[in-house]
Design a protein around this motif. Structure first.
Motif, PDB file in Angstrom:
ATOM      1  N   ALA A   6      71.641 102.331  -8.270  1.00  0.00           N
ATOM      2  CA  ALA A   6      71.180 102.225  -9.657  1.00  0.00           C
ATOM      3  C   ALA A   6      72.081 103.017 -10.592  1.00  0.00           C
ATOM      4  CB  ALA A   6      69.733 102.712  -9.765  1.00  0.00           C
ATOM      5  N   ARG A   7      72.469 104.216 -10.191  1.00  0.00           N
ATOM      6  CA  ARG A   7      73.330 105.036 -11.051  1.00  0.00           C
ATOM      7  C   ARG A   7      74.695 104.397 -11.270  1.00  0.00           C
ATOM      8  NH1 ARG A   7      71.878 111.348  -9.839  1.00  0.00           N
ATOM      9  NH2 ARG A   7      69.632 111.036  -9.980  1.00  0.00           N
TER      10      ARG A   7
ATOM     11  N   THR B 189      85.159 104.487  -8.832  1.00  0.00           N
ATOM     12  CA  THR B 189      83.802 104.263  -8.311  1.00  0.00           C
ATOM     13  C   THR B 189      83.483 105.265  -7.205  1.00  0.00           C
ATOM     14  OG1 THR B 189      83.971 101.922  -8.864  1.00  0.00           O
ATOM     15  CG2 THR B 189      82.225 102.551  -7.337  1.00  0.00           C
TER      16      THR B 189
ATOM     17  N   GLN C 205      83.752  96.500 -24.332  1.00  0.00           N
ATOM     18  CA  GLN C 205      83.962  96.167 -22.924  1.00  0.00           C
ATOM     19  C   GLN C 205      85.417  96.408 -22.511  1.00  0.00           C
ATOM     20  OE1 GLN C 205      81.936  92.425 -21.599  1.00  0.00           O
ATOM     21  NE2 GLN C 205      81.374  92.373 -23.776  1.00  0.00           N
TER      22      GLN C 205
ATOM     23  N   SER D  28      75.195 101.110 -11.061  1.00  0.00           N
ATOM     24  CA  SER D  28      74.972  99.696 -11.420  1.00  0.00           C
ATOM     25  C   SER D  28      75.591  98.769 -10.382  1.00  0.00           C
ATOM     26  CB  SER D  28      75.544  99.392 -12.812  1.00  0.00           C
ATOM     27  OG  SER D  28      74.922 100.188 -13.775  1.00  0.00           O
ATOM     28  N   MET D  29      75.312  99.071  -9.114  1.00  0.00           N
ATOM     29  CA  MET D  29      75.860  98.292  -7.997  1.00  0.00           C
ATOM     30  C   MET D  29      74.744  97.567  -7.268  1.00  0.00           C
ATOM     31  SD  MET D  29      78.617 100.812  -6.166  1.00  0.00           S
ATOM     32  CE  MET D  29      79.552  99.504  -5.398  1.00  0.00           C
ATOM     33  N   SER D  30      75.111  96.502  -6.594  1.00  0.00           N
ATOM     34  CA  SER D  30      74.168  95.804  -5.724  1.00  0.00           C
ATOM     35  C   SER D  30      73.959  96.640  -4.461  1.00  0.00           C
ATOM     36  CB  SER D  30      74.719  94.433  -5.337  1.00  0.00           C
ATOM     37  OG  SER D  30      75.866  94.590  -4.511  1.00  0.00           O
TER      38      SER D  30
ATOM     39  N   SER E 224      69.371 103.506  -2.791  1.00  0.00           N
ATOM     40  CA  SER E 224      68.932 102.742  -3.968  1.00  0.00           C
ATOM     41  C   SER E 224      69.129 103.541  -5.251  1.00  0.00           C
ATOM     42  CB  SER E 224      67.482 102.286  -3.817  1.00  0.00           C
ATOM     43  OG  SER E 224      66.624 103.377  -3.614  1.00  0.00           O
TER      44      SER E 224
ATOM     45  N   LEU F 234      72.404 102.667 -23.370  1.00  0.00           N
ATOM     46  CA  LEU F 234      71.949 102.877 -21.996  1.00  0.00           C
ATOM     47  C   LEU F 234      70.441 103.097 -21.907  1.00  0.00           C
ATOM     48  CD1 LEU F 234      74.825 105.157 -20.654  1.00  0.00           C
ATOM     49  CD2 LEU F 234      74.455 102.716 -20.205  1.00  0.00           C
TER      50      LEU F 234
END
Length: 151
Positions: A60-61, A37, A14, A63-65, A56, A141
């Motif tokens: 997803a790609r 980003t 991490q 990893s965001m809301s 959407s 992943l």
């Protein structure tokens, strides 16, 4: 391997990812005025069919809301790098498309990201280590390692 050793690897993975992302963001901001980003979204769009993704898919790609993706897309729309429209076939879906200015921004960002990759990654890992890391990250992943697929 003991749990304590796994904990160390987990935390260090991490930390390494965060350090690489922070350094890339700093370089991108300094040289081309974008965050990592923003660059990632431009890169995904530049490599997508018709240079477009649904909101959407993009979320997803990255990893965001959904709300985070909306804020990101709004910033890039204001900069003229993407256009957002409603899908004609299904009005519930918003689509973002890379503009000509976005293509230029993606290329500029790619040059910075590639240099950073060479300095921060390639210079520190052998080809074998890079392959091994790619397999490990791919497994994490959830990708299928094509070399393991039997015909």
């Amino acid at each position: 391997m003991k749990d304590g050793e796994r904990d160390v690897v987990w935390v260090e993975l991490q930390k390494a990812a965060a350090m690489l992302d922070n350094e890339l963001s700093a370089r991108l901001d300094e040289r081309v005025g974008m965050s990592s980003t923003e660059f990632q979204l431009l890169w995904y769009l530049a490599n997508a069919v018709d240079r477009s993704l649904t909101m959407s898919e993009a979320a997803a790609r990255l990893s965001m809301s959904p709300s985070g993706m909306t804020r990101l897309a709004d910033r890039l729309v204001r900069r003229g790098w993407v256009e957002r429209m409603t899908d004609a076939a299904n009005r519930r879906f918003a689509i973002i498309t890379l503009t000509a200015e976005g293509v230029t921004a993606a290329r500029d960002g790619y040059r910075v990201a590639r240099t950073a990759r060479k300095q921060l990654f390639d210079a520190r890992l052998t080809e074998d280590e890079t392959r091994a890391l790619g397999g490990i990250v791919g497994k994490l992943l959830g990708r299928i390692d094509l070399t393991d697929v039997t015909p």
